[in-house]
Design a protein around this motif. Sequence first.
Motif, PDB file in Angstrom:
ATOM      1  N   LEU A 226       0.835  -1.213   0.000  1.00 58.19           N
ATOM      2  CA  LEU A 226       0.000   0.000   0.000  1.00 58.19           C
ATOM      3  C   LEU A 226       0.864   1.254   0.000  1.00 58.19           C
ATOM      4  O   LEU A 226       0.365   2.373  -0.072  1.00 58.19           O
ATOM      5  N   ALA A 230       4.103  -0.755  -3.991  1.00 58.74           N
ATOM      6  CA  ALA A 230       3.118  -0.711  -5.089  1.00 58.74           C
ATOM      7  C   ALA A 230       3.785  -0.737  -6.463  1.00 58.74           C
ATOM      8  O   ALA A 230       3.209  -1.262  -7.419  1.00 58.74           O
ATOM      9  N   LYS A 260      -7.998  -4.125  -5.759  1.00 53.51           N
ATOM     10  CA  LYS A 260      -7.256  -2.853  -5.715  1.00 53.51           C
ATOM     11  C   LYS A 260      -6.242  -2.888  -6.847  1.00 53.51           C
ATOM     12  O   LYS A 260      -5.476  -3.851  -6.962  1.00 53.51           O
ATOM     13  N   ILE A 261      -6.235  -1.865  -7.669  1.00 48.96           N
ATOM     14  CA  ILE A 261      -5.308  -1.841  -8.804  1.00 48.96           C
ATOM     15  C   ILE A 261      -4.042  -1.113  -8.347  1.00 48.96           C
ATOM     16  O   ILE A 261      -4.071   0.084  -8.041  1.00 48.96           O
ATOM     17  N   GLY A 263      -0.688   0.878  -8.004  1.00 45.11           N
ATOM     18  CA  GLY A 263      -0.168   2.008  -8.777  1.00 45.11           C
ATOM     19  C   GLY A 263      -1.247   3.023  -9.114  1.00 45.11           C
ATOM     20  O   GLY A 263      -0.996   3.969  -9.859  1.00 45.11           O
ATOM     21  N   PHE A 264      -2.449   2.834  -8.559  1.00 45.75           N
ATOM     22  CA  PHE A 264      -3.535   3.805  -8.771  1.00 45.75           C
ATOM     23  C   PHE A 264      -4.064   4.271  -7.427  1.00 45.75           C
ATOM     24  O   PHE A 264      -4.112   3.505  -6.465  1.00 45.75           O
ATOM     25  N   HIS A 266      -4.513   7.598  -4.436  1.00 43.38           N
ATOM     26  CA  HIS A 266      -3.608   8.206  -3.469  1.00 43.38           C
ATOM     27  C   HIS A 266      -4.421   8.868  -2.376  1.00 43.38           C
ATOM     28  O   HIS A 266      -5.434   9.499  -2.647  1.00 43.38           O
ATOM     29  N   ARG A 267      -3.970   8.711  -1.147  1.00 38.89           N
ATOM     30  CA  ARG A 267      -4.678   9.336  -0.023  1.00 38.89           C
ATOM     31  C   ARG A 267      -4.713  10.856  -0.165  1.00 38.89           C
ATOM     32  O   ARG A 267      -5.713  11.498   0.147  1.00 38.89           O
ATOM     33  N   ILE A 312     -10.225   7.445 -10.737  1.00 35.64           N
ATOM     34  CA  ILE A 312      -8.962   7.266 -10.001  1.00 35.64           C
ATOM     35  C   ILE A 312      -7.792   7.295 -10.999  1.00 35.64           C
ATOM     36  O   ILE A 312      -7.872   6.679 -12.071  1.00 35.64           O
ATOM     37  N   ASN A 315      -0.721   6.761  -9.592  1.00 35.97           N
ATOM     38  CA  ASN A 315       0.256   7.473  -8.755  1.00 35.97           C
ATOM     39  C   ASN A 315       1.644   7.209  -9.355  1.00 35.97           C
ATOM     40  O   ASN A 315       1.773   6.467 -10.334  1.00 35.97           O
ATOM     41  N   ASP A 317       4.029   5.373  -8.725  1.00 33.81           N
ATOM     42  CA  ASP A 317       4.523   3.993  -8.799  1.00 33.81           C
ATOM     43  C   ASP A 317       4.159   3.301 -10.107  1.00 33.81           C
ATOM     44  O   ASP A 317       4.849   2.360 -10.514  1.00 33.81           O
TER      45      ASP A 317
HETATM   46  C1  LIG Z   1      -3.027   4.510  -1.942  1.00 34.59           C
HETATM   47  C2  LIG Z   1      -4.294   4.007  -1.273  1.00 34.59           C
HETATM   48  C3  LIG Z   1      -3.896   3.074  -0.103  1.00 34.59           C
HETATM   49  C4  LIG Z   1      -5.060   5.208  -0.716  1.00 34.59           C
HETATM   50  O1  LIG Z   1      -6.073   4.658  -0.008  1.00 34.59           O
HETATM   51  P1  LIG Z   1      -7.184   5.421   0.842  1.00 34.59           P
HETATM   52  O2  LIG Z   1      -6.987   6.885   0.856  1.00 34.59           O
HETATM   53  O3  LIG Z   1      -7.221   4.710   2.138  1.00 34.59           O
HETATM   54  O4  LIG Z   1      -8.441   5.166  -0.037  1.00 34.59           O
HETATM   55  P2  LIG Z   1      -9.326   3.869   0.036  1.00 34.59           P
HETATM   56  O5  LIG Z   1      -8.476   2.643  -0.056  1.00 34.59           O
HETATM   57  O6  LIG Z   1     -10.240   4.011   1.203  1.00 34.59           O
HETATM   58  O7  LIG Z   1     -10.142   4.002  -1.318  1.00 34.59           O
HETATM   59  C5  LIG Z   1     -11.258   4.893  -1.497  1.00 34.59           C
HETATM   60  C6  LIG Z   1     -12.123   4.276  -2.596  1.00 34.59           C
HETATM   61  O8  LIG Z   1     -11.400   4.261  -3.828  1.00 34.59           O
HETATM   62  C7  LIG Z   1     -11.186   2.919  -4.257  1.00 34.59           C
HETATM   63  N1  LIG Z   1      -9.809   2.779  -4.655  1.00 34.59           N
HETATM   64  C8  LIG Z   1      -8.743   3.490  -4.214  1.00 34.59           C
HETATM   65  N2  LIG Z   1      -7.636   3.075  -4.790  1.00 34.59           N
HETATM   66  C9  LIG Z   1      -7.995   2.102  -5.635  1.00 34.59           C
HETATM   67  C10 LIG Z   1      -7.267   1.288  -6.508  1.00 34.59           C
HETATM   68  N3  LIG Z   1      -5.954   1.396  -6.617  1.00 34.59           N
HETATM   69  N4  LIG Z   1      -7.948   0.364  -7.228  1.00 34.59           N
HETATM   70  C11 LIG Z   1      -9.270   0.235  -7.111  1.00 34.59           C
HETATM   71  N5  LIG Z   1     -10.005   0.989  -6.295  1.00 34.59           N
HETATM   72  C12 LIG Z   1      -9.372   1.896  -5.560  1.00 34.59           C
HETATM   73  C13 LIG Z   1     -11.447   2.051  -3.024  1.00 34.59           C
HETATM   74  O9  LIG Z   1     -11.843   0.746  -3.372  1.00 34.59           O
HETATM   75  C14 LIG Z   1     -12.509   2.829  -2.342  1.00 34.59           C
HETATM   76  O10 LIG Z   1     -13.722   2.592  -2.996  1.00 34.59           O
HETATM   77  P3  LIG Z   1     -15.090   2.417  -2.175  1.00 34.59           P
HETATM   78  O11 LIG Z   1     -15.285   3.713  -1.470  1.00 34.59           O
HETATM   79  O12 LIG Z   1     -16.078   2.100  -3.231  1.00 34.59           O
HETATM   80  O13 LIG Z   1     -14.820   1.286  -1.237  1.00 34.59           O
HETATM   81  C15 LIG Z   1      -5.185   3.253  -2.276  1.00 34.59           C
HETATM   82  O14 LIG Z   1      -5.522   4.111  -3.335  1.00 34.59           O
HETATM   83  C16 LIG Z   1      -4.524   1.999  -2.779  1.00 34.59           C
HETATM   84  O15 LIG Z   1      -4.581   0.959  -2.118  1.00 34.59           O
HETATM   85  N6  LIG Z   1      -3.873   2.075  -3.990  1.00 34.59           N
HETATM   86  C17 LIG Z   1      -3.162   0.939  -4.516  1.00 34.59           C
HETATM   87  C18 LIG Z   1      -1.784   0.834  -3.859  1.00 34.59           C
HETATM   88  C19 LIG Z   1      -0.850   1.903  -4.334  1.00 34.59           C
HETATM   89  O16 LIG Z   1      -0.713   2.183  -5.511  1.00 34.59           O
HETATM   90  N7  LIG Z   1      -0.136   2.513  -3.359  1.00 34.59           N
HETATM   91  C20 LIG Z   1       0.879   3.502  -3.642  1.00 34.59           C
HETATM   92  C21 LIG Z   1       0.484   4.838  -3.123  1.00 34.59           C
HETATM   93  S1  LIG Z   1       1.653   6.079  -3.623  1.00 34.59           S
END
Ligand SMILES: CC(C)(COP(=O)(O)OP(=O)(O)OC[C@H]1O[C@@H](n2cnc3c(N)ncnc32)[C@H](O)[C@@H]1OP(=O)(O)O)[C@@H](O)C(=O)NCCC(=O)NCCS
Length: 380
Positions: A226, A230, A260-261, A263-264, A266-267, A312, A315, A317
């Motif tokens: 996460l 990623a 979860k896809i 590389g897509f 971002h918080r 979405i 990011n 990554d």
């Molecule tokens: C980065 C990340 C952890 C941020 O998470 P977050 O702020 O906690 O947001 P959430 O995980 O609560 O996602 C919010 C919504 O968007 C969706 N979403 C967010 N990222 C997504 C992704 N990469 N693929 C599919 N859906 C995604 C979630 O399923 C959620 O949908 P819902 O409300 O219908 O359940 C999250 O986007 C993620 O797991 N991304 C993939 C890992 C990644 O690339 N990390 C590198 C970050 S630089």
Amino acid sequence: MSATTYPNYSPGLEGVIAGITTTSDISSEESRLIYRGYDVHDLASKGTFEQTAYLLLYGKLPNRSELDAFEKTLKDEREVPKEVHDALRALPKDTHPMDICKVGFAVVAPFDPDYAAPATDQAANLRKAVRIVAKASTIIGNGHRIRSGQEPLATKKEHTVAQNFLYLITGKDPDAETAHVLDSSLTLYAEHGFNASTFACRVTVATLSDIYSGIVTGIGTLRGPLHGGANEEAMKMILEIGTPDKAEAWIRDALATKKKIMGFGHREYKKRDPRAIYMTKVGKELCEKKGQTQWSKIADILEHVMETEKGIYPNVDFPAAYAYYVLGFPIDLYTPIFVMARVSGWSAHVLEQLANNRLIRPACIYEGPHSATWVPIEQR
Ligand SMILES: CC(C)(COP(=O)(O)OP(=O)(O)OC[C@H]1O[C@@H](n2cnc3c(N)ncnc32)[C@H](O)[C@@H]1OP(=O)(O)O)[C@@H](O)C(=O)NCCC(=O)NCCS
């Protein structure tokens, strides 16, 4: 009282302000990231990783003589003691490179000439920070050689950080274009506010532990998919898709099954990640030049479906993953490359935390029982 009734509770600390920083700022609305006021696009396209690292550690861009001196120190401090290589040789062959990184920094710490300096000695902390930035590419590059059964190489004084890493991985002096792609990605990965690993690093040093312990904490926190992991997961996904004609069906199926896809998303960025905008340009140009457009075509399709179906965006990554693949790096080195860059941001945060330190110790909501009765062990 249930957790949701506490007004100050935010799961994952989302939206919680946990400190003050002058290192970087994220503007979600404008999709902009600045390091000490400078737009990362300018730093990545016009500067070098060394200038970015100086900016983060010293708070200003270097002039010519300051940069020359800084680069010389980085080159002089690049080598690691042989005991570090001995420790890495003792690890099982399938040790993950992020664990190699952790071990490398843990072992090198007591060899630092300022090891015994108190945690609050900021001049010593800055010297240690420069050594950490200098040694990261060597620990990761020669760590990779050792785990692949090769001998570590002696580093070369004429190389930059990016060139040193490429040299240790390939055994050859890199061409300018390859070094530039890696160098600009290092600038994009260098710093990002109170992300999980930086925050963890600050928590560690706020106990008045030492900077190396902070760096080891940061590496452990960055490893997860996460966060830094990623980029590796994103490339595995692109390889699993394999060819552009399979991409649309794959991503639609993945979304339908709530995957979860990687590389897509971002918080902090609800629109586009500015680092991804720049890295996508660099990554797709690289795919064209190297005749490997299957990866950029798959990327185009995934980006389109994620934007239209979920709103979405990629990011940093995501484009870094296929750029690093085209550069020929083993996939499990992508997160260590992130470490190579982020040690500069972590170190800047360590210095900042210790300049005005307060122990970081949040509260939590207790949801367990309140009046359990002691039962002797024979009767449980
Ligand atoms: C980065 C990340 C952890 C941020 O998470 P977050 O702020 O906690 O947001 P959430 O995980 O609560 O996602 C919010 C919504 O968007 C969706 N979403 C967010 N990222 C997504 C992704 N990469 N693929 C599919 N859906 C995604 C979630 O399923 C959620 O949908 P819902 O409300 O219908 O359940 C999250 O986007 C993620 O797991 N991304 C993939 C890992 C990644 O690339 N990390 C590198 C970050 S630089």
